[in-house]
Design a protein around this motif. Structure first.
Motif, PDB file in Angstrom:
ATOM      1  N   SER A   1       1.172  -1.534  -1.003  1.00 32.55           N
ATOM      2  CA  SER A   1       0.400   0.561   0.225  1.00 32.55           C
ATOM      3  C   SER A   1       0.700   1.371  -0.043  1.00 32.55           C
ATOM      4  O   SER A   1       0.449   1.567   0.465  1.00 32.55           O
ATOM      5  CB  SER A   1      -0.750   0.142   1.002  1.00 32.55           C
TER       6      SER A   1
ATOM      7  N   GLY B   1       0.257   5.705  -2.873  1.00 32.36           N
ATOM      8  CA  GLY B   1      -1.149   5.466  -2.193  1.00 32.36           C
ATOM      9  C   GLY B   1      -1.676   5.257  -2.500  1.00 32.36           C
ATOM     10  O   GLY B   1      -3.738   4.704  -2.625  1.00 32.36           O
TER      11      GLY B   1
ATOM     12  N   ASN C   1      -5.319   5.939  -0.784  1.00 33.10           N
ATOM     13  CA  ASN C   1      -4.549   5.958   0.180  1.00 33.10           C
ATOM     14  C   ASN C   1      -4.247   7.146  -0.983  1.00 33.10           C
ATOM     15  O   ASN C   1      -3.546   7.855   0.554  1.00 33.10           O
ATOM     16  CB  ASN C   1      -3.701   4.650   0.430  1.00 33.10           C
TER      17      ASN C   1
ATOM     18  N   LEU D   1      -4.700   8.809   3.098  1.00 31.08           N
ATOM     19  CA  LEU D   1      -4.078   9.861   4.003  1.00 31.08           C
ATOM     20  C   LEU D   1      -3.622  11.573   3.799  1.00 31.08           C
ATOM     21  O   LEU D   1      -3.383  11.687   4.897  1.00 31.08           O
ATOM     22  CB  LEU D   1      -1.913   9.757   3.509  1.00 31.08           C
TER      23      LEU D   1
ATOM     24  N   HIS E   1      -0.254   3.913  10.206  1.00 35.28           N
ATOM     25  CA  HIS E   1      -0.428   5.634   9.194  1.00 35.28           C
ATOM     26  C   HIS E   1       1.185   6.280   8.910  1.00 35.28           C
ATOM     27  O   HIS E   1       1.483   7.440   8.079  1.00 35.28           O
ATOM     28  CB  HIS E   1      -0.827   5.626   9.796  1.00 35.28           C
TER      29      HIS E   1
ATOM     30  N   ALA F   1       3.337   4.957   5.914  1.00 30.88           N
ATOM     31  CA  ALA F   1       2.967   5.521   5.052  1.00 30.88           C
ATOM     32  C   ALA F   1       2.733   6.529   4.387  1.00 30.88           C
ATOM     33  O   ALA F   1       3.017   7.130   3.328  1.00 30.88           O
ATOM     34  CB  ALA F   1       1.128   4.898   4.934  1.00 30.88           C
TER      35      ALA F   1
ATOM     36  N   TYR G   1       0.847  15.166   2.980  1.00 31.84           N
ATOM     37  CA  TYR G   1       1.749  13.533   3.061  1.00 31.84           C
ATOM     38  C   TYR G   1       2.444  14.184   4.278  1.00 31.84           C
ATOM     39  O   TYR G   1       2.602  12.723   4.715  1.00 31.84           O
ATOM     40  CB  TYR G   1       2.129  13.113   2.191  1.00 31.84           C
TER      41      TYR G   1
END
Length: 289
Positions: free
Chosen positions: A120, A188, A192, A196, A242, A245, A258
């Motif tokens: 991911s 993402g 995502n 995010l 999280h 990511a 991000y």
């Protein structure tokens, strides 16, 4: 069209176990690879427990549960993947670990068998470039928990053959309750890439004292019809997950949306990782009015 009858799943953690369960429930044989027998047995035990919950709720019959578990064979060597129609990699989000796992899987199955990653956060294009015949490599991004969440992103790397994309779409369509969404390879992907920054904004607003964690979640659930609030979601996902990511997405794009909020880093450093591994935003919180 070949619907992939025998599927190899590398990794039986939370995501890999859920993916193996989905395939087994669809009537497919699954060869699940774990690092050792202890981890393999733990992965199967987690699937067993999840299916028990389905039986208790009347969603799965006892016979369906037994048949699904019987279709899952666990092994501890990637070499045992020889003969599968498709390999699904679902190990930790670490490039070096994935590089090693994918190389071993490619060696076992040869140059023609499709290999997909459930990453991911990492670039499918970069992972494909590490393997012979990268045209047979794509992303197949399930969401957690895989047996419940309906969306599956089919990720087309720059090298991915369109024929493989079509076969993966057909595969997802054959899974009960699943809907495929074809996306290009970008940090993402689709869900995502939108999620995010949203979660980062919520963390920042919470840190600035806009409202309590409980009221933020309540407002988003009632105001927008979401099934869970954003801070509840973060606690479930894991704050460390999280953070990882967002760090990857920020490094790949230099997009400030991000950039991990300072409070997120602080909470992870303090071991507040979420409801499963430590107190997160909502764990133990009680309403005061």
């Amino acid at each position: 069209m070949n619907q992939f009858h025998r599927i190899g799943v590398v990794g039986l953690g939370t995501m890999g176990g859920g993916i193996a369960q989905v395939f087994a429930m669809s009537g497919r044989d699954v060869v699940a690879v774990e690092a050792d027998r202890t981890r393999a047995e733990a992965g199967v035990a987690a699937i067993d427990a999840f299916l028990d919950g389905g039986v208790a709720r009347g969603k799965v019959s006892g016979e369906e549960k037994r048949a699904a578990l019987a279709r899952i064979t666990t092994v501890t060597s990637p070499g045992d993947l020889a003969g599968v129609d498709l390999v699904v990699e679902s190990v930790t989000e670490n490039l070096e670990v994935k590089r090693e796992v994918l190389a071993a899987a490619a060696l076992a199955v040869g140059d023609e068998t499709p290999i997909v990653t459930n990453t991911s956060a990492l670039s499918v294009t970069e992972l494909a470039a590490l393997l012979p015949n990268p045209a047979r490599v794509a992303g197949l991004h399930f969401f957690n928990p895989a047996p419940v969440m309906r969306t599956v992103e089919v990720v087309r790397a720059l090298q991915t053959d369109q024929g493989l994309v079509d076969r993966l779409v057909a595969l997802v369509n054959s899974l009960d309750g699943k809907q495929p969404v074809v996306v290009k390879d970008r940090p993402g992907f689709l869900v995502n890439a939108l999620l995010l920054p949203y979660l980062n904004d919520v963390i920042q607003e919470y840190d600035e004292g806009l409202a309590t964690a409980e009221d933020i979640d309540l407002a988003l659930k009632l105001g927008l019809g979401y099934r869970s609030g954003p801070l509840e979601m973060l606690d479930m996902i894991g704050l460390d997950v999280h953070l990882h990511a967002t760090e990857n997405a920020y490094a790949a794009t230099s997009d400030d949306r991000y950039a991990p909020p300072p409070l997120l880093r602080q909470m992870v450093a303090a071991g507040r990782l979420g409801t499963k591994n430590g107190k997160g935003f909502r764990a133990g919180e009680k309403r005061t009015r």
